[in-house]
Scaffold this active site. Structure first.
Site, PDB file in Angstrom:
ATOM      1  N   CYS A   7       0.886  -1.169   0.000  1.00 33.79           N
ATOM      2  CA  CYS A   7       0.000   0.000   0.000  1.00 33.79           C
ATOM      3  C   CYS A   7       0.917   1.210   0.000  1.00 33.79           C
ATOM      4  CB  CYS A   7      -0.891   0.037   1.236  1.00 33.79           C
ATOM      5  SG  CYS A   7      -2.459  -0.797   1.041  1.00 33.79           S
ATOM      6  N   CYS A  80      -4.246  -1.164  -2.330  1.00 33.59           N
ATOM      7  CA  CYS A  80      -4.936   0.098  -2.571  1.00 33.59           C
ATOM      8  C   CYS A  80      -4.786   0.454  -4.047  1.00 33.59           C
ATOM      9  CB  CYS A  80      -4.418   1.208  -1.671  1.00 33.59           C
ATOM     10  SG  CYS A  80      -2.713   1.723  -1.924  1.00 33.59           S
ATOM     11  N   CYS A  88       6.304  -0.187 -10.255  1.00 35.48           N
ATOM     12  CA  CYS A  88       7.073  -0.949  -9.272  1.00 35.48           C
ATOM     13  C   CYS A  88       8.557  -0.670  -9.465  1.00 35.48           C
ATOM     14  CB  CYS A  88       6.830  -2.447  -9.453  1.00 35.48           C
ATOM     15  SG  CYS A  88       5.253  -3.007  -8.816  1.00 35.48           S
TER      16      CYS A  88
END
Length: 171
Positions: A7, A80, A88
């Site tokens: 998250c 989320c 990433c």
């Protein structure tokens, strides 16, 4: 199998997911959590409601990707929507990606009972999903199979508190 729950702030949902997974399936999965912009502290109600459910909270901390970058993960699970939309770090690229979008119980506004219900609903959803994965772990021997099963579990959206919050926040 190594799982990373993500998250953005790593203070509530990903922390809860880490604790639940470690508690229920720590013998099957090596688990951690992190965030791209960690809050630096775990939300106190996350710790409180986990403890109420007898889920150990020792060692939980809000961490950045840098704090968990030393070893590769097989699956990265975003919890989320904002984290799901973020790129990433390159070291996470080989991992399977799964999105388990859950409402943030720490953002629920209401009386104590409403907030409690939101936290317990998040914990319940994660407990159900992790128990399912634990039962099926032997059959899900590869990261690809596990990720596929995790994606199918994501479509099981239960609970009125989260649904109500999601409906309100989309207006």
């Amino acid at each position: 199998m190594r799982l990373l729950f993500v998250c953005t702030h790593n203070r509530c949902r990903s922390i809860i997911a880490e604790a639940v997974t470690r508690h229920l399936a720590g013998d099957c999965f090596d688990v951690a959590s992190a965030g791209s912009a960690p809050a630096g502290v775990v939300h106190p109600l996350s710790l409180h409601h986990l403890a109420q459910r007898d889920i150990p909270t020792g060692g939980l901390a809000s961490k950045s990707f840098d704090d968990v970058s030393q070893s590769p993960f097989d699956i990265v699970v975003t919890l989320c929507d904002s984290a799901a939309g973020e790129p990433c770090p390159l070291w996470l690229e080989p991992a399977e990606k799964v999105h388990w979008g859950l409402a943030d119980p720490s953002r629920i506004v209401g009386d104590g009972q409403t907030v409690r219900a939101a936290f317990h609903e998040t914990i319940d959803i994660l407990v159900t999903r992790i128990q399912t994965l634990r039962r099926e772990a032997d059959a899900l021997a590869s990261a690809a199979l596990l990720a596929e099963r995790m994606r199918s579990l994501a479509s099981d959206k239960t609970g009125s508190v989260a649904a109500e919050y999601d409906a309100q926040s989309s207006k």
